[in-house]
Structures are given as structure tokens and as C-alpha cells.
Design a protein around this motif. Structure first.
Motif, PDB file in Angstrom:
ATOM      1  N   ASN A  25     -20.631  25.799  -3.090  1.00 19.62           N
ATOM      2  CA  ASN A  25     -20.361  26.214  -1.723  1.00 19.62           C
ATOM      3  C   ASN A  25     -18.851  26.211  -1.483  1.00 19.62           C
ATOM      4  N   ALA A  26     -18.440  26.731  -0.344  1.00 21.37           N
ATOM      5  CA  ALA A  26     -17.025  26.695  -0.006  1.00 21.37           C
ATOM      6  C   ALA A  26     -16.562  25.245   0.059  1.00 21.37           C
ATOM      7  N   PRO A  27     -15.389  24.916  -0.499  1.00 26.76           N
ATOM      8  CA  PRO A  27     -14.903  23.539  -0.469  1.00 26.76           C
ATOM      9  C   PRO A  27     -14.788  23.008   0.954  1.00 26.76           C
ATOM     10  N   LYS A  28     -14.971  21.698   1.064  1.00 28.16           N
ATOM     11  CA  LYS A  28     -14.875  21.022   2.351  1.00 28.16           C
ATOM     12  C   LYS A  28     -13.595  20.186   2.348  1.00 28.16           C
ATOM     13  N   ALA A  29     -12.986  20.027   3.523  1.00 33.72           N
ATOM     14  CA  ALA A  29     -11.731  19.292   3.634  1.00 33.72           C
ATOM     15  C   ALA A  29     -12.026  17.834   3.976  1.00 33.72           C
ATOM     16  N   ALA A  30     -11.898  16.967   2.972  1.00 33.75           N
ATOM     17  CA  ALA A  30     -12.155  15.542   3.187  1.00 33.75           C
ATOM     18  C   ALA A  30     -10.967  14.894   3.874  1.00 33.75           C
ATOM     19  N   ILE A  31     -11.262  14.034   4.831  1.00 34.00           N
ATOM     20  CA  ILE A  31     -10.224  13.328   5.577  1.00 34.00           C
ATOM     21  C   ILE A  31      -9.798  12.077   4.811  1.00 34.00           C
ATOM     22  N   ARG A  32      -8.486  11.898   4.699  1.00 34.41           N
ATOM     23  CA  ARG A  32      -7.955  10.651   4.160  1.00 34.41           C
ATOM     24  C   ARG A  32      -6.865  10.168   5.108  1.00 34.41           C
ATOM     25  N   THR A  33      -7.101   9.022   5.738  1.00 35.23           N
ATOM     26  CA  THR A  33      -6.153   8.494   6.700  1.00 35.23           C
ATOM     27  C   THR A  33      -5.047   7.705   6.004  1.00 35.23           C
ATOM     28  N   HIS A  34      -4.011   7.372   6.765  1.00 32.82           N
ATOM     29  CA  HIS A  34      -2.909   6.577   6.233  1.00 32.82           C
ATOM     30  C   HIS A  34      -3.413   5.263   5.656  1.00 32.82           C
ATOM     31  N   GLY A  35      -4.274   4.586   6.428  1.00 33.57           N
ATOM     32  CA  GLY A  35      -4.750   3.287   5.987  1.00 33.57           C
ATOM     33  C   GLY A  35      -5.556   3.352   4.709  1.00 33.57           C
ATOM     34  N   SER A  36      -6.500   4.287   4.632  1.00 35.32           N
ATOM     35  CA  SER A  36      -7.368   4.339   3.447  1.00 35.32           C
ATOM     36  C   SER A  36      -6.620   4.860   2.227  1.00 35.32           C
ATOM     37  N   LEU A  37      -5.676   5.788   2.423  1.00 28.46           N
ATOM     38  CA  LEU A  37      -4.898   6.299   1.295  1.00 28.46           C
ATOM     39  C   LEU A  37      -4.091   5.170   0.664  1.00 28.46           C
ATOM     40  N   ALA A  38      -3.481   4.346   1.497  1.00 26.32           N
ATOM     41  CA  ALA A  38      -2.712   3.211   0.979  1.00 26.32           C
ATOM     42  C   ALA A  38      -3.621   2.190   0.306  1.00 26.32           C
ATOM     43  N   GLN A  39      -4.810   1.950   0.880  1.00 21.16           N
ATOM     44  CA  GLN A  39      -5.726   0.967   0.297  1.00 21.16           C
ATOM     45  C   GLN A  39      -6.229   1.410  -1.068  1.00 21.16           C
ATOM     46  N   LEU A  40      -6.624   2.684  -1.191  1.00 22.18           N
ATOM     47  CA  LEU A  40      -7.113   3.183  -2.470  1.00 22.18           C
ATOM     48  C   LEU A  40      -6.042   3.079  -3.540  1.00 22.18           C
ATOM     49  N   ALA A  41      -4.828   3.488  -3.188  1.00 22.05           N
ATOM     50  CA  ALA A  41      -3.735   3.446  -4.155  1.00 22.05           C
ATOM     51  C   ALA A  41      -3.360   2.009  -4.505  1.00 22.05           C
ATOM     52  N   SER A  42      -3.369   1.121  -3.509  1.00 22.54           N
ATOM     53  CA  SER A  42      -3.013  -0.278  -3.750  1.00 22.54           C
ATOM     54  C   SER A  42      -4.009  -0.941  -4.690  1.00 22.54           C
ATOM     55  N   ARG A  43      -5.297  -0.650  -4.510  1.00 23.00           N
ATOM     56  CA  ARG A  43      -6.308  -1.216  -5.413  1.00 23.00           C
ATOM     57  C   ARG A  43      -6.094  -0.729  -6.836  1.00 23.00           C
ATOM     58  N   PHE A  44      -5.709   0.540  -6.968  1.00 22.66           N
ATOM     59  CA  PHE A  44      -5.467   1.076  -8.302  1.00 22.66           C
ATOM     60  C   PHE A  44      -4.249   0.401  -8.929  1.00 22.66           C
ATOM     61  N   VAL A  45      -3.182   0.228  -8.155  1.00 17.28           N
ATOM     62  CA  VAL A  45      -1.978  -0.436  -8.657  1.00 17.28           C
ATOM     63  C   VAL A  45      -2.306  -1.830  -9.167  1.00 17.28           C
ATOM     64  N   GLU A  46      -3.096  -2.565  -8.388  1.00 18.51           N
ATOM     65  CA  GLU A  46      -3.430  -3.937  -8.766  1.00 18.51           C
ATOM     66  C   GLU A  46      -4.343  -3.986  -9.981  1.00 18.51           C
ATOM     67  N   SER A  47      -5.374  -3.133 -10.002  1.00 21.34           N
ATOM     68  CA  SER A  47      -6.347  -3.193 -11.098  1.00 21.34           C
ATOM     69  C   SER A  47      -5.765  -2.739 -12.428  1.00 21.34           C
ATOM     70  N   CYS A  48      -4.733  -1.900 -12.390  1.00 14.69           N
ATOM     71  CA  CYS A  48      -4.140  -1.385 -13.627  1.00 14.69           C
ATOM     72  C   CYS A  48      -2.765  -1.981 -13.909  1.00 14.69           C
ATOM     73  N   SER A  49      -2.375  -2.980 -13.119  1.00 19.40           N
ATOM     74  CA  SER A  49      -1.092  -3.661 -13.308  1.00 19.40           C
ATOM     75  C   SER A  49       0.069  -2.670 -13.356  1.00 19.40           C
ATOM     76  N   ILE A  50       0.101  -1.750 -12.393  1.00 20.28           N
ATOM     77  CA  ILE A  50       1.168  -0.764 -12.317  1.00 20.28           C
ATOM     78  C   ILE A  50       2.443  -1.451 -11.820  1.00 20.28           C
ATOM     79  N   SER A  51       3.587  -1.137 -12.436  1.00 18.58           N
ATOM     80  CA  SER A  51       4.848  -1.780 -12.083  1.00 18.58           C
ATOM     81  C   SER A  51       5.949  -0.739 -11.937  1.00 18.58           C
ATOM     82  N   PRO A  52       7.137  -1.140 -11.453  1.00 18.48           N
ATOM     83  CA  PRO A  52       8.258  -0.197 -11.356  1.00 18.48           C
ATOM     84  C   PRO A  52       8.696   0.350 -12.703  1.00 18.48           C
TER      85      PRO A  52
END
Length: 529
Positions: free
Chosen positions: A160-187
Motif C-alpha cells: 500500500n502507499a507508505p504511511k508517515a510514522a510519527i516520531r517525537t523528540h522524546g521518543s527519538l532521543a530514547q530510542l537512540a539513547s538505548r542503542f548507544v547504551e546497549s552497543c557501548s557507542i562512544s565519541p
């Protein structure tokens, strides 16, 4: 102010933030350029909603406008340059874009689609004047709430035609932060991203995690399997992200004695085959963190050490189940025969559902019908097929459109593809349904072979017949051999294109007229029949 914008405003210093080919910008330069774009948006976008469409390839300008919009609280709409005509125009209209930032190629696509939304074309004199008027602008101090839309991400829909999923400031930061922590991402990490910057995989695994960790982001406008390992060495890449068949493409390049000579420690993504994960780890010495993922993030599946071959992993909690979408009853657990073949696929395969709620799903923009479909009974319905074994491990069985019904038996496409990919000559494989002349479906397979291989119909039939984990009705009636599989912007195979073409193609198509026959080349009379 949201945690994300607060962090973006803290970006300073001479550490390299973004690299594109031979050019680079520091974090101080990145924030300075983004602040100019934020000032332009604040001064010139006065209509509501202040949605900023961005139709740009991976590059510095895409990052400047993404960060600039986030700083000023204007939602970004990531527009897909592979969309054309009415589809692109519908995307712009549906997401209420107040203005679109594009390059010359993007502007040509918009004009061809009849889009009349105001467009700022980078590189033009008019656009340079616009930036000059905002030159030297200080970083904005806008109070951006956590629940403000950060970006609208079009799902990579194939039916079907793609749908536009909403990602808010809070959830975008939370998803990325969890990934940083789980994969030990560093500078110290250098992230290599060839996925379109607006794709959820790129945002969740590369762009935002890099900004949060203070590392370096390497952007490539287009993915190149042949150049991948050379560029990884050139930039000192420590991690990269992928979706779909990317690992297969890289593995299809000639193996070299120095493949292990690289700095990559992590590849993160989804939908890689078990074979490719193992071969990639062996060949390049890289930890491949493959898991179930979707733009909507309504379900969490976690990988475990020692889990069964082919499994996705286990659910984060006991509220995620496999359910019959029609009866809304949980499906029986999978039963395997002595050869490891799923024996009760018609009963065990169903839709993955989060009965504990909707997870991180924040809805689709201006699409009540799709939201209602995803959140029936207050649950999150993923639209993805799976089955679960007695120990609780989930196995991916495809998207909702990957369901086939052959001779009264229901089964999913992905397990068949796993078997076909064991053939040494097969690089890519796509299994899908084509109409049976009487009722139900026939199974069609399209394969892309290694450069040195020639399709051997008798040998291929013998290979399929010898596979103990290939059910009798799973054997393809039609086999199309193509030199180039149709893929979308995320390198996912476009099965809708293959299904629509069926055997009406210039590629060679082989078929089995009956179960006891071998494969023979379809001729004009066969096609007409």
C-alpha cells in the motif's frame, strides 16, 4: 526544552562530526550551520503546521536542515527521492509540508509531480541570499516539548502507499539513547551510513546515536558493495548500519586475504539471513547485531546467545505473542518434524502482536484508519508474520503480504527463501505468490546468481528436492533468473514489482508443469497458455 534539542545545542568543539567523501565539518561548524537554517525556518515559515519537507540525498545540507528544524521545533518530513509523480505529490500533500528544501534533482522531481509547495533549492542565488540574511544567527532558544513531532518517517510499504510514522523528540532521543547504551557507542566511534538519512534505521542506528555520543558520522550518498571495505579502512569506520540484503551484497564481492584488516567492530540492522551473519562475522571479524526492527517500534524482540538457528530472539516481555488475525486467538506453538521442517505452519504462523499495549508506536500522521488497524483492542498489531517455538523463540516468517496458500496449505515466504539461499550460486532470493489457474496461489521464485554462475535447471531441481527442510508444497513452480533484483531505497527487494511482472518478463523463466517434472524454459506458447 526537549533533551534532544538541549543536547544538540551543546554540540561544540573541533571533533569531526560529519564526513562526506573528502570533506568534513566539526561539531562547532555543524551547530553554526544548523543555527543559520533554524533562523531561516523561524523567519520564513509562518504557516501552521510548520512542517519542513527535506528532499536531499545524504550529505551536509541534509544534516544542517534536519538539525536546524529540530532546534526550532519545526517537524521534519523526510521525502523519498525514489518516489515519483502522484506518489510523491501525495506524500507532500498528506504530510502538510509548508516548505520543501531540495537540490536541483529534487526540484525537478517535484515539478514533474506537479507539486506547488514553496521550494528552497540549495545552490541557487536566491537560496544563498536567504542563508546570507541569517548568517551569524545564534543558536535558537526555543522551548520544544518532548511530545513535539521531531520527524515524520515514511514506512517502506510494499503493498500500500507508505504511511508517515510519527516520531517525537522524546521518543527519538530514547530510542537512540538505548542503542548507544546497549552497543557501548562512544565519541571514538566512526559510524558509516549509506542508508537514506530519513530512514528509521539510519536515524535510530546512525544519525541520532552519533550526535548523542559525540562520534563521527560518515555519510555516503549511495551504497556500494564493491567500495564498502575500502571506504571503511579509509575513514577508520568502527560501526555501520543496514537493512535487508546489504550483507549479502557485500559478501557477493570477491573474498580477499586482507578482509580481516579493518577497524569495524559492529554491524547493526535487521533482516539479514543466518548464513550471511555467520559468513560476515567470519570474513570481516565483525559483531553483527541483527534483530527484528520496524519504523513504528511497537514490538521489541531481543537476541540471545545460544538461541536456535534462524530465530529472531525472545520478546522483551510475555505480552508479545503470535496471533491469528481473524480469530484474535494466540496461535499454537511451532512443531518441527525430524528434519527440522515446520510441520504445522498453517496453524503456527500468525501476526506478531503486543497485547500489553502499543509499545513505542506513536501513530501515523493524519491516518485514522491505519492507526485503528495497528491498535485494535489497545494492542499493537505489527503486520509481520512469525511463529514461536516451545521455548518461546520467535521466527520471522515475512510481512503480511508474504503469506501464500498453495493446494490448501498456508505458509510463509521467508522459510523458503532461507532454504534457497543455501545454494552456493544464489546471491539473492525472493519468494512470492502468483495466481493459480484454478484457485489459490502458485509459488514463484526469483534468484540473482553470482557473476560466475549459470543457471542449471536440473541441478537446481535436484538441490531443492534434496533439502529435508523444504516442504513438498514449498517447491517453486516458477523460477525467474535475473541479473538485477528490483530493490527500493533501503535495498529491500520489491516483491510487488516481481508479483506484477510474474512470468511476463524478458528474464529467463523456468517452470515445472507438474510435481514430477523437471524445470524447463518457458516459451511463448507456455506464456500464452
Amino acid at each position: 526544552m526537549s533533551a534532544l534539542t538541549d543536547h544538540l545545542l551543546s554540540l561544540r568543539g573541533t571533533h569531526v562530526a560529519v564526513r562526506v567523501e573528502d570533506q568534513q565539518v566539526t561539531y562547532a561548524e555543524l551547530l553554526s550551520e544548523a543555527s543559520v537554517r533554524a533562523a531561516v525556518i523561524a523567519a520564513e515559515v509562518s504557516v501552521t503546521p510548520r512542517h519542513v519537507g527535506v528532499l536531499l540525498p545524504n550529505g551536509f545540507e541534509a544534516m544542517y536542515w534536519l538539525i536546524g528544524a529540530l532546534l526550532t521545533g519545526a517537524p521534519v518530513v523526510g521525502l523519498n527521492s525514489t518516489r515519483r509523480g502522484t506518489e510523491l505529490a501525495d506524500d507532500v500533500r498528506h504530510t502538510d509540508c509548508a516548505v520543501i528544501v531540495a537540490d536541483g534533482e529534487g526540484k525537478a522531481l517535484l515539478d514533474a509531480a506537479g507539486v506547488r509547495t514553496p521550494c528552497w533549492v540549495i545552490g541557487t542565488e536566491e537560496h544563498q541570499d536567504r542563508l546570507s540574511r541569517a548568517a551569524g544567527a545564534r543558536s535558537p532558544s526555543v522551548l520544544v516539548p518532548e511530545d513535539r513531532i521531531a520527524i515524520l518517517i515514511f514506512t517502506s510499504g510494499t503493498t500500500n502507499a507508505p504511511k508517515a510514522a510519527i516520531r517525537t523528540h522524546g521518543s527519538l532521543a530514547q530510542l537512540a539513547s538505548r542503542f548507544v547504551e546497549s552497543c557501548s557507542i562512544s565519541p571514538h566511534d566512526v559510524a558509516y551510513n549509506a542508508m537514506p538519512w530519513f530512514h528509521s534505521n539510519a536515524l535510530y542506528h546512525a544519525v541520532i546515536p552519533t550526535l548523542l555520543s559525540g562520534g563521527t558520522l560518515v555519510l555516503r550518498p549511495r551504497f556500494s558493495a564493491s567500495q564498502f571495505i575500502h571506504e571503511a579502512r579509509r575513514y577508520g569506520v568502527t560501526r555501520f548500519n543496514y537493512v535487508g540484503k546489504v550483507l549479502e551484497y557485500i559478501l557477493a564481492t570477491p573474498e580477499r586475504a586482507d578482509d580481516l584488516d579493518n577497524s569495524i567492530r559492529l554491524a547493526s540492522g535487521s533482516e539479514a539471513s543466518e548464513r550471511d551473519i555467520a559468513q560476515f562475522t567470519r570474513r570481516f571479524g565483525v559483531w553483527v547485531r541483527d534483530g527484528f526492527g520496524s519504523t513504528e517500534s511497537g514490538i521489541a524482540i531481543l537476541r540471545e546467545e545460544g538461541m536456535p538457528r534462524g530465530a529472531l530472539g525472545v520478546a522483551a516481555d510475555d505480552t508479545t505473542v503470535v496471533m491469528d488475525a481473524e480469530t484474535e486467538v494466540e496461535c499454537p506453538r511451532a512443531v518441527f518434524d525430524e528434519n527440522g521442517v515446520l510441520a504445522n505452519g498453517s496453524e503456527a504462523v500468525g501476526e506478531m502482536v503486543n497485547t500489553g499495549g502499543v509499545g513505542s508506536f506513536e501513530g501515523y500522521y493524519a491516518n485514522d484508519e491505519a492507526n485503528a488497524e495497528r491498535t485494535r483492542r489497545g494492542w499493537y498489531w505489527s503486520g509481520d508474520l512469525a511463529y514461536r517455538d516451545q521455548a518461546g523463540y520467535f521466527y520471522f516468517a515475512g510481512r503480511g503480504y508474504d503469506w501464500l496458500r498453495v493446494d490448501g496449505e498456508n505458509f510463509a515466504a521467508v522459510p523458503v527463501e532461507r532454504v534457497v539461499l543455501q545454494h552456493p550460486d544464489v546471491v539473492l532470493a525472493a519468494v512470492y505468490a502468483v495466481p493459480d489457474p484454478n484457485t489459490g496461489d502458485r509459488l514463484m521464485l526469483t534468484v540473482e546468481l553470482t557473476d560466475s554462475a549459470t543457471f542449471d535447471p536440473d541441478g537446481f531441481a535436484a538441490f531443492l528436492d534434496a533439502q529435508p527442510d523444504l516442504g513438498q508444497k514449498w517447491r517453486p513452480t516458477f523460477v525467474r533468473v535475473t541479473s538485477e533484483m528490483p530493490v527500493g531505497h533501503t535495498n529491500k527487494i520489491q516483491k510487488t514489482v516481481l508479483r506484477r511482472q510474474a512470468w511476463l518478463t524478458d528474464d529467463a523463466v523456468w517452470w515445472r508443469p507438474g510435481r514430477d517434472h523437471g524445470y524447463r524454459l518457458m516459451d511463448a506458447a507456455d506464456v500464452e497458455g
